[in-house]
Design a protein around this motif. Sequence first.
Motif, PDB file in Angstrom:
ATOM      1  N   HIS A   4       0.838  -1.212   0.000  1.00 28.11           N
ATOM      2  CA  HIS A   4       0.000   0.000   0.000  1.00 28.11           C
ATOM      3  C   HIS A   4       0.870   1.258   0.000  1.00 28.11           C
ATOM      4  CE1 HIS A   4      -3.760  -2.262   1.779  1.00 28.11           C
ATOM      5  NE2 HIS A   4      -3.272  -2.815   0.669  1.00 28.11           N
ATOM      6  N   LEU A   5       1.846   1.284  -0.892  1.00 31.01           N
ATOM      7  CA  LEU A   5       2.790   2.403  -0.927  1.00 31.01           C
ATOM      8  C   LEU A   5       2.127   3.722  -1.280  1.00 31.01           C
ATOM      9  CD1 LEU A   5       5.820   0.617  -2.627  1.00 31.01           C
ATOM     10  CD2 LEU A   5       5.615   1.310  -0.240  1.00 31.01           C
ATOM     11  N   GLU A   6       0.985   3.666  -1.938  1.00 28.66           N
ATOM     12  CA  GLU A   6       0.291   4.904  -2.282  1.00 28.66           C
ATOM     13  C   GLU A   6      -0.128   5.671  -1.025  1.00 28.66           C
ATOM     14  OE1 GLU A   6      -2.743   1.713  -1.750  1.00 28.66           O
ATOM     15  OE2 GLU A   6      -0.818   1.864  -2.811  1.00 28.66           O
ATOM     16  N   LYS A   7      -0.370   4.936   0.079  1.00 34.14           N
ATOM     17  CA  LYS A   7      -0.752   5.607   1.326  1.00 34.14           C
ATOM     18  C   LYS A   7       0.435   6.287   2.007  1.00 34.14           C
ATOM     19  CE  LYS A   7      -4.796   2.736   2.187  1.00 34.14           C
ATOM     20  NZ  LYS A   7      -5.529   1.863   3.143  1.00 34.14           N
ATOM     21  N   ALA A   8       1.639   5.912   1.570  1.00 39.86           N
ATOM     22  CA  ALA A   8       2.850   6.575   2.076  1.00 39.86           C
ATOM     23  C   ALA A   8       3.372   7.609   1.083  1.00 39.86           C
ATOM     24  CB  ALA A   8       3.932   5.538   2.357  1.00 39.86           C
ATOM     25  N   ASN A   9       2.620   7.805  -0.004  1.00 37.58           N
ATOM     26  CA  ASN A   9       3.015   8.727  -1.071  1.00 37.58           C
ATOM     27  C   ASN A   9       4.374   8.350  -1.653  1.00 37.58           C
ATOM     28  OD1 ASN A   9       2.706  10.939  -2.808  1.00 37.58           O
ATOM     29  ND2 ASN A   9       3.816  12.312  -1.413  1.00 37.58           N
ATOM     30  N   VAL A  10       4.590   7.057  -1.847  1.00 40.81           N
ATOM     31  CA  VAL A  10       5.820   6.550  -2.460  1.00 40.81           C
ATOM     32  C   VAL A  10       5.513   6.212  -3.922  1.00 40.81           C
ATOM     33  CG1 VAL A  10       7.504   4.655  -2.481  1.00 40.81           C
ATOM     34  CG2 VAL A  10       6.779   5.664  -0.306  1.00 40.81           C
ATOM     35  N   VAL A  11       6.245   6.841  -4.827  1.00 35.34           N
ATOM     36  CA  VAL A  11       6.018   6.658  -6.259  1.00 35.34           C
ATOM     37  C   VAL A  11       6.699   5.377  -6.729  1.00 35.34           C
ATOM     38  CG1 VAL A  11       6.455   7.607  -8.569  1.00 35.34           C
ATOM     39  CG2 VAL A  11       5.765   9.114  -6.693  1.00 35.34           C
ATOM     40  N   THR A  12       5.994   4.601  -7.559  1.00 32.11           N
ATOM     41  CA  THR A  12       6.545   3.371  -8.133  1.00 32.11           C
ATOM     42  C   THR A  12       6.356   3.388  -9.643  1.00 32.11           C
ATOM     43  OG1 THR A  12       4.464   2.144  -7.901  1.00 32.11           O
ATOM     44  CG2 THR A  12       6.010   2.077  -6.032  1.00 32.11           C
ATOM     45  N   ASP A  13       7.131   2.550 -10.316  1.00 33.65           N
ATOM     46  CA  ASP A  13       6.915   2.302 -11.736  1.00 33.65           C
ATOM     47  C   ASP A  13       7.106   0.806 -11.972  1.00 33.65           C
ATOM     48  OD1 ASP A  13       9.658   1.837 -11.770  1.00 33.65           O
ATOM     49  OD2 ASP A  13      10.165   3.675 -12.858  1.00 33.65           O
ATOM     50  N   LYS A  14       7.181   0.378 -13.221  1.00 36.19           N
ATOM     51  CA  LYS A  14       7.285  -1.056 -13.485  1.00 36.19           C
ATOM     52  C   LYS A  14       8.585  -1.648 -12.949  1.00 36.19           C
ATOM     53  CE  LYS A  14       9.250  -0.633 -18.152  1.00 36.19           C
ATOM     54  NZ  LYS A  14       9.064  -1.001 -19.567  1.00 36.19           N
ATOM     55  N   GLY A  15       9.588  -0.808 -12.681  1.00 34.26           N
ATOM     56  CA  GLY A  15      10.855  -1.281 -12.136  1.00 34.26           C
ATOM     57  C   GLY A  15      10.871  -1.374 -10.621  1.00 34.26           C
ATOM     58  N   GLY A  16       9.822  -0.857  -9.968  1.00 38.03           N
ATOM     59  CA  GLY A  16       9.755  -0.914  -8.514  1.00 38.03           C
ATOM     60  C   GLY A  16       9.632   0.466  -7.901  1.00 38.03           C
ATOM     61  N   VAL A  17      10.182   0.628  -6.703  1.00 40.57           N
ATOM     62  CA  VAL A  17      10.146   1.914  -6.014  1.00 40.57           C
ATOM     63  C   VAL A  17      11.105   2.875  -6.717  1.00 40.57           C
ATOM     64  CG1 VAL A  17      10.563   3.119  -3.836  1.00 40.57           C
ATOM     65  CG2 VAL A  17       9.593   0.807  -3.820  1.00 40.57           C
ATOM     66  N   VAL A  18      10.595   4.014  -7.141  1.00 38.87           N
ATOM     67  CA  VAL A  18      11.427   5.002  -7.843  1.00 38.87           C
ATOM     68  C   VAL A  18      12.320   5.696  -6.809  1.00 38.87           C
ATOM     69  CG1 VAL A  18      11.450   7.052  -9.300  1.00 38.87           C
ATOM     70  CG2 VAL A  18       9.667   5.326  -9.596  1.00 38.87           C
ATOM     71  N   VAL A  19      13.633   5.562  -6.994  1.00 38.45           N
ATOM     72  CA  VAL A  19      14.592   6.085  -6.013  1.00 38.45           C
ATOM     73  C   VAL A  19      15.602   7.016  -6.680  1.00 38.45           C
ATOM     74  CG1 VAL A  19      14.411   4.110  -4.456  1.00 38.45           C
ATOM     75  CG2 VAL A  19      16.089   4.068  -6.316  1.00 38.45           C
ATOM     76  N   ASN A  20      16.282   7.816  -5.854  1.00 40.55           N
ATOM     77  CA  ASN A  20      17.356   8.670  -6.344  1.00 40.55           C
ATOM     78  C   ASN A  20      18.691   7.946  -6.210  1.00 40.55           C
ATOM     79  OD1 ASN A  20      18.108   8.834  -3.632  1.00 40.55           O
ATOM     80  ND2 ASN A  20      17.211  10.858  -3.328  1.00 40.55           N
ATOM     81  N   GLU A  21      19.784   8.660  -6.430  1.00 39.93           N
ATOM     82  CA  GLU A  21      21.109   8.025  -6.408  1.00 39.93           C
ATOM     83  C   GLU A  21      21.519   7.567  -5.016  1.00 39.93           C
ATOM     84  OE1 GLU A  21      22.833  12.584  -6.581  1.00 39.93           O
ATOM     85  OE2 GLU A  21      23.522  11.117  -8.042  1.00 39.93           O
ATOM     86  N   TYR A  22      20.797   8.030  -3.987  1.00 45.38           N
ATOM     87  CA  TYR A  22      21.062   7.576  -2.616  1.00 45.38           C
ATOM     88  C   TYR A  22      20.128   6.438  -2.210  1.00 45.38           C
ATOM     89  CZ  TYR A  22      23.664  11.963  -2.443  1.00 45.38           C
ATOM     90  OH  TYR A  22      24.550  12.987  -2.702  1.00 45.38           O
ATOM     91  N   LEU A  23      19.330   5.970  -3.152  1.00 46.74           N
ATOM     92  CA  LEU A  23      18.346   4.905  -2.957  1.00 46.74           C
ATOM     93  C   LEU A  23      17.213   5.315  -2.031  1.00 46.74           C
ATOM     94  CD1 LEU A  23      20.638   1.720  -2.874  1.00 46.74           C
ATOM     95  CD2 LEU A  23      19.390   2.711  -4.793  1.00 46.74           C
ATOM     96  N   GLN A  24      16.935   6.625  -2.027  1.00 44.85           N
ATOM     97  CA  GLN A  24      15.783   7.153  -1.308  1.00 44.85           C
ATOM     98  C   GLN A  24      14.606   7.287  -2.269  1.00 44.85           C
ATOM     99  OE1 GLN A  24      18.121  10.677  -0.382  1.00 44.85           O
ATOM    100  NE2 GLN A  24      17.573  10.445   1.787  1.00 44.85           N
TER     101      GLN A  24
END
Length: 415
Positions: free
Chosen positions: A240-260
């Motif tokens: 339920h990542l949408e309830k944490a406002n975490v953006v995802t795509d087909k590759g998984g959790v969308v992260v930056n270069e620090y894996l945040q």
Amino acid sequence: MIDNREYGGVCSQRGCDPKKLLLASSEAFQKAKDIKGDGIAGDVSINWRDAYNYARRYTANIPSNTEKDLKSKGIKCFHGEAKFINPNTVILDDEEIQADNFVIATGMQPLTLGIPGEEYAQTSGEFYELKDAPEKVVFIGGGYIGMEFSHLLHRAGSKVTVIEKGDQILNPFESFTANLLEKESSQMGINIIKNAQVSSIEKVDDRFIVYYAIDNNIHQITTDCVFNTAGRVPSIKTLHLEKANVVTDKGGVVVNEYLQSTTQTHIYACGDVSSKSLPLTPLSGIEANVVGNNLTGKKQKLEITAIPSSVYTIPQCAGIGMTEQQAKDSNKKYHIKEEDSRGWFNNRRINASLYGYKLIIEKESDAILGAHIVGPEAAEQINMFAIAMKAGMTFKELKKVIFNYPTWGNDLKSF
């Protein structure tokens, strides 16, 4: 730490480790078969039940030992499905757990086939619960999981069919090596059906009928068991990542270069579930270290060099860097070195049936853009290219290295 299964993860329980333990008997079987009449006499066969027990003896204690080790370090361990209810809270069995930071490392799960009768198709995890080799088996998907499993069961005596929806097995491996392995697999007796779309699975008594379409014509095959090896997707649906406002795509959790997470910097993702990752154990370990350092105040970016990847069929298929198609799409100026090397000494020494390679070398710089090998020790040979590419060695510099002779590594000097 919360896990919905036993501790230890896929690799130790339902992946790399038990696979290679099962592979040990296949390797011994094939080597004895190849050298029969040239030093080996008598017939050798695989006892799948013994191979299964051998693998389980190794993996059985890993979950309990892992959890015991974690607890000894003061880590609270839970089992179950955790779900986000807001950016700082998950709920587990009606208990709310809050934290300043979260690390999502849920890995991947089998791709849903979306067809009638899908419930009859077993997954890769259930393959490792197979105590006896079936008489007939169908694998839906000719990726690395399907091909590795098909080679294991074929040598154990099963009649194996692989149904692949594309026009190449082992996509996205280099077509040169994948096609050589396909030809070898077919000659062994593995039935490979390409450009076929499985439409449904039907259970009839204790057997199954798999229906598939080729050019709008429906075909069918009857089998004792079916495995879904069509691929894996990030395991995020139940979080339920949408309830944490975490953006995802087909590759998984969308992260930056620090894996945040790009939308919630206190939430990290590493391993197969991260959008920057590939489903490879060594990369997951590197990402875990990056996350650990960032959580403890040591700011670190994820830096990835060329990553080797191998398929543990017999023979093995391995690759690193670009395929020729990728080099072409990148407008690289390159030249190709490729050869069918089955007549070379190391291959002839063990009477192996297949050995070949393909290299993509940048014309102006002599840099190694990609290396692809199919053969008895391809997975070890590709490590040589991983070192060379990490060190920035040119192809000519690699060939000047003095290797032990006559080893498979020394063969690189003849590439």
